[in-house]
Design a protein around this motif. Structure first.
Motif, PDB file in Angstrom:
ATOM      1  N   HIS A 108       7.602  -8.225 -10.678  1.00 23.88           N
ATOM      2  CA  HIS A 108       8.492  -8.067  -9.758  1.00 23.88           C
ATOM      3  C   HIS A 108       7.936  -6.980  -8.684  1.00 23.88           C
ATOM      4  O   HIS A 108       8.020  -7.203  -7.478  1.00 23.88           O
ATOM      5  N   ASP A 109       7.481  -5.897  -9.211  1.00 22.18           N
ATOM      6  CA  ASP A 109       6.956  -4.645  -8.480  1.00 22.18           C
ATOM      7  C   ASP A 109       5.886  -4.866  -7.585  1.00 22.18           C
ATOM      8  O   ASP A 109       5.511  -4.006  -7.152  1.00 22.18           O
ATOM      9  N   SER A 110       5.067  -5.897  -8.035  1.00 28.29           N
ATOM     10  CA  SER A 110       3.739  -5.967  -7.375  1.00 28.29           C
ATOM     11  C   SER A 110       3.980  -6.183  -6.118  1.00 28.29           C
ATOM     12  O   SER A 110       2.796  -5.630  -5.161  1.00 28.29           O
ATOM     13  N   TRP A 111       4.803  -6.560  -5.444  1.00 28.28           N
ATOM     14  CA  TRP A 111       4.895  -6.769  -3.898  1.00 28.28           C
ATOM     15  C   TRP A 111       5.052  -5.586  -3.165  1.00 28.28           C
ATOM     16  O   TRP A 111       4.995  -5.406  -2.027  1.00 28.28           O
ATOM     17  N   SER A 112       5.798  -4.485  -4.042  1.00 24.38           N
ATOM     18  CA  SER A 112       6.061  -3.155  -3.323  1.00 24.38           C
ATOM     19  C   SER A 112       4.755  -2.563  -2.873  1.00 24.38           C
ATOM     20  O   SER A 112       5.044  -1.738  -1.960  1.00 24.38           O
ATOM     21  N   MET A 113       3.722  -2.677  -3.486  1.00 22.82           N
ATOM     22  CA  MET A 113       2.502  -2.153  -3.013  1.00 22.82           C
ATOM     23  C   MET A 113       2.195  -2.421  -1.485  1.00 22.82           C
ATOM     24  O   MET A 113       1.722  -1.494  -0.832  1.00 22.82           O
ATOM     25  N   PHE A 114       2.589  -3.682  -1.073  1.00 27.27           N
ATOM     26  CA  PHE A 114       2.285  -3.787   0.354  1.00 27.27           C
ATOM     27  C   PHE A 114       3.156  -3.023   1.339  1.00 27.27           C
ATOM     28  O   PHE A 114       2.774  -2.804   2.262  1.00 27.27           O
ATOM     29  N   GLU A 115       4.367  -3.011   0.949  1.00 29.85           N
ATOM     30  CA  GLU A 115       5.502  -2.172   1.721  1.00 29.85           C
ATOM     31  C   GLU A 115       4.854  -0.649   1.584  1.00 29.85           C
ATOM     32  O   GLU A 115       4.998  -0.181   2.704  1.00 29.85           O
ATOM     33  N   LEU A 116       4.589  -0.314   0.392  1.00 26.37           N
ATOM     34  CA  LEU A 116       4.119   1.073   0.465  1.00 26.37           C
ATOM     35  C   LEU A 116       3.030   1.339   1.404  1.00 26.37           C
ATOM     36  O   LEU A 116       3.012   2.862   1.956  1.00 26.37           O
TER      37      LEU A 116
END
Length: 213
Positions: A108-116
């Motif tokens: 689930h947390d893999s998508w946060s890399m794009f936001e960061l």
């Protein structure tokens, strides 16, 4: 890219360690003393295989064959709400990596890399073959390629602080930080000189301008 390199290296170390344990006579006597410490050292630096950072592999030219499976794994977690993103990055246990692929670390947390990193992730939904024509993918690739190596920067900062931690160091935090900046700037200038010439002479040192913004 780091996720792919770290996983491949750990697999090779685990394979070598298992082979040595199974039949020690096939290997030099001291080989195990190199393999085990290397594996132990690497297992403390597997943060690129955490859920958040493993998605960096999407921008690597060395993971072309894995991109489709990574994409499928990521889309399974896209817009999912049953598991919140986590602030803490958990590194995988090294003994579990022998049969793993990069897709197995997606979560689930893999998508946060794009936001960061400020990367538009819409390209992930496109066919992998079209990614290189996507402006969002090319932008993301450029951003990732210019990421600083955090561990290296942290170790350099720690080394600088350790070197200057003497009884003569300023007591004021403001003065101490100013000293760090000056020493860091001088070291950078001297490093550039040392790597550009074979012999560092007094004349070459005197020619350095120590003024900087």
């Amino acid at each position: 890219m780091a996720p792919s390199n770290d996983l491949a290296l750990m697999k090779n170390l685990l394979k070598a360690e298992a082979s040595i344990s199974k039949d020690p006579m096939k290997w030099p006597a001291k080989f195990l003393s190199f393999v085990v410490p290397a594996r132990q050292k690497l297992q403390n630096h597997l943060w690129y295989l955490s859920e958040r950072l493993v998605s960096l592999a999407l921008f690597s030219d060395r993971t072309s064959s894995d991109k489709q499976t990574i994409k499928k794994a990521m889309l399974r977690y896209h817009d999912a709400t049953d598991s919140p993103q986590t602030r803490k990055q958990e590194m995988p246990a090294s003994h579990q990596l022998g049969s793993k692929a990069l897709k197995d670390f997606i979560g689930h947390d893999s998508w946060s890399m794009f936001e960061l990193l400020g990367i538009d992730s819409s390209f992930v939904k496109l066919p992998v073959a079209q990614w290189t024509t996507s402006d969002n993918y090319r932008h993301g690739k450029k951003v990732v390629a210019n990421l600083p190596v955090v561990n290296d920067a942290a170790e350099r900062a720690l080394g600088l602080a350790t070197d200057l931690n003497t009884n003569k160091a300023p007591k004021s935090e403001e003065q101490l930080q100013a000293l760090y900046r000056v020493v860091k700037g001088v070291r950078e200038k001297l490093h550039g000189l040392a790597t550009s010439t074979e012999v560092v002479t007094k004349k070459s040192l005197a020619s350095i301008s120590y003024s900087w913004d």
